[in-house]
Structure formats: structure tokens, C-alpha cells
Design an enzyme around this catalytic site. Structure first.
Site, PDB file in Angstrom:
ATOM      1  N   GLU A  54       4.430 -24.265  14.154  1.00 38.42           N
ATOM      2  CA  GLU A  54       5.332 -23.588  15.094  1.00 38.42           C
ATOM      3  C   GLU A  54       4.741 -22.246  15.528  1.00 38.42           C
ATOM      4  OE1 GLU A  54       9.266 -22.596  13.642  1.00 38.42           O
ATOM      5  OE2 GLU A  54       9.984 -22.222  15.673  1.00 38.42           O
ATOM      6  N   ARG A  55       4.208 -21.512  14.572  1.00 37.56           N
ATOM      7  CA  ARG A  55       3.671 -20.177  14.900  1.00 37.56           C
ATOM      8  C   ARG A  55       2.397 -20.282  15.721  1.00 37.56           C
ATOM      9  NH1 ARG A  55       5.884 -18.042   9.094  1.00 37.56           N
ATOM     10  NH2 ARG A  55       8.009 -17.843   9.899  1.00 37.56           N
ATOM     11  N   THR A  96      10.288 -13.161  13.029  1.00 38.24           N
ATOM     12  CA  THR A  96      10.042 -11.957  13.838  1.00 38.24           C
ATOM     13  C   THR A  96       8.672 -11.345  13.524  1.00 38.24           C
ATOM     14  OG1 THR A  96      11.040 -10.531  12.168  1.00 38.24           O
ATOM     15  CG2 THR A  96      12.516 -11.405  13.870  1.00 38.24           C
ATOM     16  N   GLU A 138       8.156  -8.468  12.426  1.00 36.77           N
ATOM     17  CA  GLU A 138       8.242  -7.770  11.138  1.00 36.77           C
ATOM     18  C   GLU A 138       8.027  -8.754   9.979  1.00 36.77           C
ATOM     19  OE1 GLU A 138      10.391  -7.458  13.632  1.00 36.77           O
ATOM     20  OE2 GLU A 138      10.218  -5.360  14.208  1.00 36.77           O
TER      21      GLU A 138
HETATM   22  C1  LIG Z   1      16.440 -18.445  21.674  1.00 35.28           C
HETATM   23  C2  LIG Z   1      16.371 -18.643  20.194  1.00 35.28           C
HETATM   24  C3  LIG Z   1      16.114 -19.907  19.681  1.00 35.28           C
HETATM   25  C4  LIG Z   1      16.075 -20.114  18.296  1.00 35.28           C
HETATM   26  N1  LIG Z   1      15.886 -21.386  17.817  1.00 35.28           N
HETATM   27  C5  LIG Z   1      15.974 -21.600  16.479  1.00 35.28           C
HETATM   28  C6  LIG Z   1      15.932 -22.929  15.943  1.00 35.28           C
HETATM   29  O1  LIG Z   1      15.797 -23.911  16.675  1.00 35.28           O
HETATM   30  N2  LIG Z   1      16.036 -23.093  14.608  1.00 35.28           N
HETATM   31  C7  LIG Z   1      16.198 -22.036  13.764  1.00 35.28           C
HETATM   32  O2  LIG Z   1      16.293 -22.241  12.561  1.00 35.28           O
HETATM   33  N3  LIG Z   1      16.244 -20.772  14.236  1.00 35.28           N
HETATM   34  C8  LIG Z   1      16.147 -20.530  15.564  1.00 35.28           C
HETATM   35  N4  LIG Z   1      16.231 -19.240  16.047  1.00 35.28           N
HETATM   36  C9  LIG Z   1      16.447 -18.164  15.091  1.00 35.28           C
HETATM   37  C10 LIG Z   1      15.271 -17.209  14.958  1.00 35.28           C
HETATM   38  O3  LIG Z   1      14.232 -17.805  14.216  1.00 35.28           O
HETATM   39  C11 LIG Z   1      15.822 -15.934  14.305  1.00 35.28           C
HETATM   40  O4  LIG Z   1      16.681 -15.316  15.239  1.00 35.28           O
HETATM   41  C12 LIG Z   1      14.730 -14.997  13.883  1.00 35.28           C
HETATM   42  O5  LIG Z   1      13.945 -15.550  12.858  1.00 35.28           O
HETATM   43  C13 LIG Z   1      15.300 -13.666  13.394  1.00 35.28           C
HETATM   44  O6  LIG Z   1      16.298 -13.870  12.447  1.00 35.28           O
HETATM   45  P1  LIG Z   1      17.704 -13.152  12.635  1.00 35.28           P
HETATM   46  O7  LIG Z   1      18.185 -13.391  14.018  1.00 35.28           O
HETATM   47  O8  LIG Z   1      18.563 -13.574  11.514  1.00 35.28           O
HETATM   48  O9  LIG Z   1      17.367 -11.602  12.549  1.00 35.28           O
HETATM   49  P2  LIG Z   1      17.566 -10.662  11.278  1.00 35.28           P
HETATM   50  O10 LIG Z   1      16.973 -11.308  10.076  1.00 35.28           O
HETATM   51  O11 LIG Z   1      18.981 -10.232  11.230  1.00 35.28           O
HETATM   52  O12 LIG Z   1      16.648  -9.440  11.673  1.00 35.28           O
HETATM   53  C14 LIG Z   1      17.100  -8.328  12.437  1.00 35.28           C
HETATM   54  C15 LIG Z   1      15.954  -7.328  12.526  1.00 35.28           C
HETATM   55  O13 LIG Z   1      15.614  -6.880  11.204  1.00 35.28           O
HETATM   56  C16 LIG Z   1      14.247  -7.126  10.958  1.00 35.28           C
HETATM   57  N5  LIG Z   1      14.026  -7.513   9.562  1.00 35.28           N
HETATM   58  C17 LIG Z   1      14.671  -8.482   8.863  1.00 35.28           C
HETATM   59  N6  LIG Z   1      14.148  -8.591   7.633  1.00 35.28           N
HETATM   60  C18 LIG Z   1      13.154  -7.672   7.549  1.00 35.28           C
HETATM   61  C19 LIG Z   1      12.229  -7.282   6.525  1.00 35.28           C
HETATM   62  N7  LIG Z   1      12.192  -7.901   5.337  1.00 35.28           N
HETATM   63  N8  LIG Z   1      11.355  -6.284   6.790  1.00 35.28           N
HETATM   64  C20 LIG Z   1      11.362  -5.668   8.003  1.00 35.28           C
HETATM   65  N9  LIG Z   1      12.200  -5.995   9.014  1.00 35.28           N
HETATM   66  C21 LIG Z   1      13.078  -6.982   8.786  1.00 35.28           C
HETATM   67  C22 LIG Z   1      13.873  -8.280  11.879  1.00 35.28           C
HETATM   68  O14 LIG Z   1      12.483  -8.333  12.113  1.00 35.28           O
HETATM   69  C23 LIG Z   1      14.678  -7.942  13.113  1.00 35.28           C
HETATM   70  O15 LIG Z   1      13.983  -7.003  13.888  1.00 35.28           O
HETATM   71  C24 LIG Z   1      16.258 -19.016  17.418  1.00 35.28           C
HETATM   72  C25 LIG Z   1      16.504 -17.734  17.942  1.00 35.28           C
HETATM   73  C26 LIG Z   1      16.568 -17.544  19.302  1.00 35.28           C
HETATM   74  C27 LIG Z   1      16.861 -16.154  19.829  1.00 35.28           C
END
Ligand SMILES: Cc1cc2nc3c(=O)[nH]c(=O)nc-3n(C[C@H](O)[C@H](O)[C@H](O)COP(=O)(O)OP(=O)(O)OC[C@H]3O[C@@H](n4cnc5c(N)ncnc54)[C@H](O)[C@@H]3O)c2cc1C
Length: 241
Positions: A91-92, A214, A216
Site C-alpha cells: 500500500e505504501r 501518516t 508522522e
Molecule cells: C480518504 C481516506 C480514506 C481512508 N481509507 C481507509 C481504509 O480504506 N481503511 C482504513 O483502515 N483506513 C482508511 N483511512 C484511515 C487513515 O489510514 C487514517 O486516517 C490515518 O492512518 C490517520 O489515522 P487517524 O485518522 O486515526 O489520525 P490520528 O491517529 O488521530 O492522528 C492525528 C494526528 O496525530 C498524529 N499522530 C498520531 N500518533 C502519533 C505518534 N505516535 N507520533 C506522532 N504523531 C502522531 C498523526 O500523524 C496525525 O497528524 C482513510 C482515511 C482517509 C482520510
């Protein structure tokens, strides 16, 4: 039972592969993958309104007493976490290659526009500041392209390149973000108009640093390998672990 926000094609898909807890006490060794029919009673999905990537829907899926036949288990029971980890490499890499390709296309569109649009008696491609900007972008795109291609070769050869795929996604998606911003700028007011492709490309590029982990989290994976000596290894079957 449960729910998951942000699922690509969560509304339009025919079936869903869900990572479910089959042995909650075993944490990551207690997750399994199930193929779940989209029409299963108790399964619902809500379409989310988003900034970009509108060619596919993104949904929030909810499971309320959904029953799944045992035969719908995908792979081995309780190995789901490791399958997902393995999938993250491809994926990445695909997000990285998409970021490089869209960056290259944005640059191509910009070069064409710069040759057509005149300002102050010259076409845009005669302004040194803009020429240097495209040169910088072209160099960075080529560097990223070479890195991503080399990783695909290693991936196809069977190497487990978790750290390197994270590096590629980190850099290529950051690059795409910068390239879209700068290329949109080349188009002036038209860059902001939906009639031109840059507006959509600008919106779409923003997901690169969020989806599939992300930026991060990419740094976290790389740092764990470099600083904590974490050795990422392919999953073993339940019998071997
Ligand atoms: C359009 C879209 C499609 C998607 N499709 C899928 C899908 O098909 N299947 C699926 O499973 N997911 C999917 N996702 C989810 C996506 O993988 C997550 O939104 C993403 O991994 C971030 O997780 P979160 O939204 O929970 O953010 P959070 O974990 O809440 O993070 C918020 C912020 O905090 C930062 N952060 C969190 N933890 C740390 C850390 N340890 N150190 C430093 N910074 C940190 C993050 O980098 C981010 O900037 C999708 C998202 C979008 C927007």
C-alpha cells in the site's frame, strides 16, 4: 459488533474485509480477517464528505450483531494483524508511486502552460525564478522515481522492505504536496479554478500524507528501525510463532 471510520469504497463495495478481534486477550495475536457480505443484516455504511479523492467514496461502517459464516475466514485465524502489516508495504509503495506519477504529471501540465501564458511581454517559462522552480521539482521527482522503482524491484524479489517503503511514502507524498502547491501557483488564478486539473490534484495530494499511515507514523517506523533496532520481519504462520 463495532464500527470503523474512513473506509475507502466502504459504501459502494460488494464485500468488506474486516479485521476483527477473535481473541481479545491476545492483543495483536488475536485479530483475524473476515470477508463480510455488504448485504449482511446489521451492517450499515455512511458516506463521508471529504476534501479530495472523490473518485472513490469513503465511509463509516457500523456492525450491529452481524453474523459471519466460519468459512469466510481469510487466511489463518488470529494472523490478521500480521497480514495487515505485510499489506502495508505494498500500500505504501503504491501511494509513493502514485505521488511521484501525479507530481510528474503536474509538472508536465505546468511546463505546457508556462510556454503558452505571457505576462509582462514574456512567456512564463522565461522568468528565471520559475525556471529554477521547475528545475528543482524535476530533480526531486527524478530522485523519488528512482528510489521507488528500486524498491519495487526489491519488493518483487521478495525482500520485506517495511522501513524503506515507509521512507518512500514519506518523501514522495511530501514531494507531491509541494509540487501541487507550486504547480497550482504557476497557473495563477486558473490554478484555483475547477476547470483546470491542478485544483483537483492539489486536493487529492493532501491525502498522501494521511492515508495508509501518516507521515508522522512513517517517521516512527523508520526511527524504531534506526534507533530501537526494531527488525521488521514477515509474518509467520500460527504454528511457527
Ligand atoms: C480518504 C481516506 C480514506 C481512508 N481509507 C481507509 C481504509 O480504506 N481503511 C482504513 O483502515 N483506513 C482508511 N483511512 C484511515 C487513515 O489510514 C487514517 O486516517 C490515518 O492512518 C490517520 O489515522 P487517524 O485518522 O486515526 O489520525 P490520528 O491517529 O488521530 O492522528 C492525528 C494526528 O496525530 C498524529 N499522530 C498520531 N500518533 C502519533 C505518534 N505516535 N507520533 C506522532 N504523531 C502522531 C498523526 O500523524 C496525525 O497528524 C482513510 C482515511 C482517509 C482520510
Amino acid at each position: 459488533n463495532g464500527s470503523k471510520t474512513f473506509i475507502t469504497n466502504g459504501v459502494s463495495s460488494d464485500f468488506i474485509i474486516a479485521a476483527v478481534k477473535t481473541d481479545p486477550s491476545a492483543k495483536r495475536r488475536g485479530i483475524s480477517l473476515l470477508i463480510i457480505d455488504r448485504d449482511s443484516p446489521g451492517l450499515s455504511a455512511t458516506k463521508l464528505n471529504k476534501l479530495g479523492w472523490r473518485a472513490s467514496d469513503t465511509g463509516e461502517i457500523a456492525f450491529d450483531q452481524v453474523k459471519v459464516p466460519v468459512k469466510n475466514l481469510l487466511g489463518e485465524e488470529n494472523m490478521g494483524f500480521f497480514y495487515i502489516m505485510q499489506h502495508f508495504v505494498s500500500e505504501r509503495l503504491s501511494l509513493a508511486v502514485g505521488a511521484v506519477a501525479s507530481s510528474a504529471y503536474a509538472l508536465e501540465l505546468s511546463l505546457q502552460y508556462m510556454g503558452e501564458r505571457s505576462a509582462f511581454g514574456r512567456t512564463l517559462n522565461k522568468f528565471q525564478v520559475l525556471r529554477h522552480r521547475v528545475a528543482q521539482m524535476a530533480a526531486e521527482i527524478e530522485m523519488n522515481r528512482a528510489f521507488v522503482y528500486s524498491l519495487y524491484q526489491r519488493y518483487q524479489a521478495g525482500e520485506y522492505i517495511v522501513k524503506e517503503a515507509s521512507m518512500a511514502k514519506l518523501l514522495a507524498t511530501q514531494l507531491a504536496d509541494r509540487v501541487m502547491t507550486q504547480c497550482l501557483q504557476m497557473f495563477g488564478g486558473y490554478g484555483f479554478m475547477e476547470d483546470y486539473p491542478l485544483a483537483r490534484m492539489f486536493r487529492d495530494a493532501r491525502l498522501g500524507q494521511i492515508g495508509g499511515g501518516t507521515s508522522e507514523i512513517m517517521c516512527e517506523i523508520i526511527a524504531k528501525a534506526l534507533i530501537d533496532q526494531v527488525r521488521y520481519a514477515p509474518p509467520k504462520s500460527e504454528q511457527e510463532t
